[in-house]
Design an enzyme around this catalytic site. Structure first.
Site, PDB file in Angstrom:
ATOM      1  N   ALA A 152       2.799 -12.259   2.719  1.00 17.06           N
ATOM      2  CA  ALA A 152       2.594 -13.701   2.825  1.00 17.06           C
ATOM      3  C   ALA A 152       1.519 -14.222   1.867  1.00 17.06           C
ATOM      4  CB  ALA A 152       2.254 -14.071   4.265  1.00 17.06           C
ATOM      5  N   ILE A 207       9.975 -14.510   3.339  1.00 16.04           N
ATOM      6  CA  ILE A 207      11.300 -15.032   3.647  1.00 16.04           C
ATOM      7  C   ILE A 207      11.514 -16.372   2.948  1.00 16.04           C
ATOM      8  CG2 ILE A 207      11.438 -13.808   5.840  1.00 16.04           C
ATOM      9  CD1 ILE A 207      10.394 -16.196   7.278  1.00 16.04           C
ATOM     10  N   HIS A 241      12.470  -8.689   5.160  1.00 12.74           N
ATOM     11  CA  HIS A 241      12.442  -9.413   6.428  1.00 12.74           C
ATOM     12  C   HIS A 241      13.420 -10.585   6.445  1.00 12.74           C
ATOM     13  CE1 HIS A 241       8.175  -7.709   7.443  1.00 12.74           C
ATOM     14  NE2 HIS A 241       9.138  -6.849   7.652  1.00 12.74           N
ATOM     15  N   ILE A 249      -4.641 -13.533  -5.983  1.00 16.10           N
ATOM     16  CA  ILE A 249      -3.514 -13.038  -6.770  1.00 16.10           C
ATOM     17  C   ILE A 249      -3.350 -13.851  -8.054  1.00 16.10           C
ATOM     18  CG2 ILE A 249      -0.981 -12.903  -6.795  1.00 16.10           C
ATOM     19  CD1 ILE A 249      -1.195 -12.147  -3.777  1.00 16.10           C
TER      20      ILE A 249
HETATM   21  P1  NAD Z   1      -0.371 -11.438   6.486  1.00 18.03           P
HETATM   22  O1  NAD Z   1      -0.468 -12.895   6.794  1.00 18.03           O
HETATM   23  O2  NAD Z   1      -0.528 -10.478   7.600  1.00 18.03           O
HETATM   24  O3  NAD Z   1      -1.438 -11.057   5.372  1.00 18.03           O
HETATM   25  C1  NAD Z   1      -1.591 -11.801   4.211  1.00 18.03           C
HETATM   26  C2  NAD Z   1      -2.726 -11.170   3.407  1.00 18.03           C
HETATM   27  O4  NAD Z   1      -2.784 -11.817   2.152  1.00 18.03           O
HETATM   28  C3  NAD Z   1      -4.095 -11.322   4.060  1.00 18.03           C
HETATM   29  O5  NAD Z   1      -4.693 -10.040   4.144  1.00 18.03           O
HETATM   30  C4  NAD Z   1      -4.872 -12.245   3.105  1.00 18.03           C
HETATM   31  O6  NAD Z   1      -6.221 -11.829   2.938  1.00 18.03           O
HETATM   32  C5  NAD Z   1      -4.130 -12.075   1.807  1.00 18.03           C
HETATM   33  N1  NAD Z   1      -4.072 -13.263   0.961  1.00 18.03           N
HETATM   34  C6  NAD Z   1      -3.747 -14.538   1.314  1.00 18.03           C
HETATM   35  N2  NAD Z   1      -3.701 -15.338   0.237  1.00 18.03           N
HETATM   36  C7  NAD Z   1      -4.038 -14.560  -0.837  1.00 18.03           C
HETATM   37  C8  NAD Z   1      -4.190 -14.818  -2.242  1.00 18.03           C
HETATM   38  N3  NAD Z   1      -3.938 -16.027  -2.763  1.00 18.03           N
HETATM   39  N4  NAD Z   1      -4.575 -13.789  -3.034  1.00 18.03           N
HETATM   40  C9  NAD Z   1      -4.818 -12.556  -2.522  1.00 18.03           C
HETATM   41  N5  NAD Z   1      -4.698 -12.262  -1.209  1.00 18.03           N
HETATM   42  C10 NAD Z   1      -4.288 -13.254  -0.384  1.00 18.03           C
HETATM   43  O7  NAD Z   1       1.029 -11.256   5.732  1.00 18.03           O
HETATM   44  P2  NAD Z   1       2.042 -10.025   5.703  1.00 18.03           P
HETATM   45  O8  NAD Z   1       1.311  -8.759   5.468  1.00 18.03           O
HETATM   46  O9  NAD Z   1       3.114 -10.442   4.779  1.00 18.03           O
HETATM   47  O10 NAD Z   1       2.653  -9.897   7.153  1.00 18.03           O
HETATM   48  C11 NAD Z   1       3.011 -11.016   7.902  1.00 18.03           C
HETATM   49  C12 NAD Z   1       4.489 -11.256   8.188  1.00 18.03           C
HETATM   50  O11 NAD Z   1       4.620 -12.650   8.096  1.00 18.03           O
HETATM   51  C13 NAD Z   1       5.528 -10.732   7.255  1.00 18.03           C
HETATM   52  O12 NAD Z   1       6.424 -10.023   8.029  1.00 18.03           O
HETATM   53  C14 NAD Z   1       6.248 -11.956   6.672  1.00 18.03           C
HETATM   54  O13 NAD Z   1       7.644 -11.823   6.882  1.00 18.03           O
HETATM   55  C15 NAD Z   1       5.801 -13.110   7.494  1.00 18.03           C
HETATM   56  N6  NAD Z   1       5.427 -14.354   6.778  1.00 18.03           N
HETATM   57  C16 NAD Z   1       6.068 -14.735   5.639  1.00 18.03           C
HETATM   58  C17 NAD Z   1       5.699 -15.894   4.961  1.00 18.03           C
HETATM   59  C18 NAD Z   1       6.430 -16.289   3.690  1.00 18.03           C
HETATM   60  O14 NAD Z   1       7.614 -16.014   3.554  1.00 18.03           O
HETATM   61  N7  NAD Z   1       5.768 -16.927   2.720  1.00 18.03           N
HETATM   62  C19 NAD Z   1       4.643 -16.675   5.447  1.00 18.03           C
HETATM   63  C20 NAD Z   1       3.999 -16.262   6.632  1.00 18.03           C
HETATM   64  C21 NAD Z   1       4.408 -15.092   7.279  1.00 18.03           C
END
Ligand code: NAD
Ligand code: ZN
Length: 241
Positions: free
Chosen positions: A24, A106, A122, A232
């Site tokens: 995410a 997703i 996912h 990132i």
């Molecule tokens: P997570 O939310 O558990 O972790 C996200 C990590 O990214 C955190 O540790 C945070 O410190 C880091 N982070 C956030 N922004 C950042 C940046 N700009 N640069 C560097 N690091 C950054 O996410 P996860 O590990 O993907 O697990 C959560 C679940 O949530 C997944 O299964 C996913 O399917 C789902 N999800 C997906 C989305 C999406 O599709 N964009 C959004 C929310 C949740």
């Protein structure tokens, strides 16, 4: 961290086949919150894992969809654009590298940035399908109905995302891609969600160089040859410059 970026550039330059596990955090710079920010916004009496679960969907589809919408802020796909991180990975492919993206996201943004080998582990937010007759329905249909029902048979649609309690269908292919790579890059994942978080564990065990770009430390940091605890977008722009 300038040294770290330099080391990361070396690792990337030296690898032709690269597997990238994204989470995410990859999309926060596109305006999509990660789970940490979503947690607590919508409900205090149920865990996120319980709300986004197949059990909850089966028990109470209407309540499930209300929570699901809150958590994932379903909007038109066009509201979100790929960011420099997504574009960095697409550009690696243009450089002639074989890049396989294993994403937990997703939102479809890797594909929209131009990456061609993307495994959406996912699933996807862009469609919802009927659990009974399998008919897929597009996001705009889902958005127009509070409790979206199958146009063919009337059953409550299920989003085409992998819910808690469901198996990750492509997990074997994902492990294979990681084990075939010359470098595994993890970007924007807390590595809290299983079984995907075992991908770097297996890759490191197999001796594949592993690097992480994530704001916060994860409990698997010790496995990595390099951990860059930074943004990132910033990191990718530096890598490209
Ligand atoms: P997570 O939310 O558990 O972790 C996200 C990590 O990214 C955190 O540790 C945070 O410190 C880091 N982070 C956030 N922004 C950042 C940046 N700009 N640069 C560097 N690091 C950054 O996410 P996860 O590990 O993907 O697990 C959560 C679940 O949530 C997944 O299964 C996913 O399917 C789902 N999800 C997906 C989305 C999406 O599709 N964009 C959004 C929310 C949740
Ligand atoms: Zn149906």
């Amino acid at each position: 961290t300038e040294r770290q970026v330099q080391y990361l550039r070396q690792l990337v330059d030296g690898a032709r086949r690269i597997a990238v596990l994204t989470g995410a955090g990859m999309s926060t710079e596109s305006g999509i919150p990660d789970f940490r920010s979503a947690d607590g916004l919508w409900s205090r009496d149920m865990s996120l894992a319980d709300a986004v679960s197949v059990d909850y969907f089966q028990r109470d589809p209407a309540a499930f969809w209300r929570a699901f919408r809150d958590i994932f802020h379903i909007k038109l796909v066009g509201d979100y654009q790929p960011n420099d991180g997504h574009r960095f990975l697409a550009a690696l492919e243009e450089d002639g590298k074989e890049v396989t993206i294993l994403t937990q996201n997703i939102d479809g943004l890797h594909g929209r940035a131009g990456s061609r080998r993307v495994l959406e582990l996912h699933g996807t937010l862009l469609t919802a399908s009927c659990p009974d007759c399998r008919t897929p329905h597009p996001l705009d249909y889902v958005q127009r109905h509070e409790l979206p029902a199958c146009r063919r048979c009337g059953a409550a649609l299920k989003p085409d995302v992998v819910l808690y309690g469901e198996a990750v269908p492509m997990i074997d292919v994902a492990f294979q891609a990681a084990l075939n790579a010359e470098l595994l890059l993890v970007m924007g994942s807390s590595l809290e969600v299983s079984p995907v978080n075992l991908i770097p564990v297996e890759a490191a065990r197999a001796g594949i160089p592993c690097a992480l770009i994530n704001y916060t430390p994860t409990r698997f940091d010790a496995l990595f040859d390099l951990c860059v605890h930074a943004g990132i977008g910033d990191t990718c722009r530096q890598l490209r410059s």
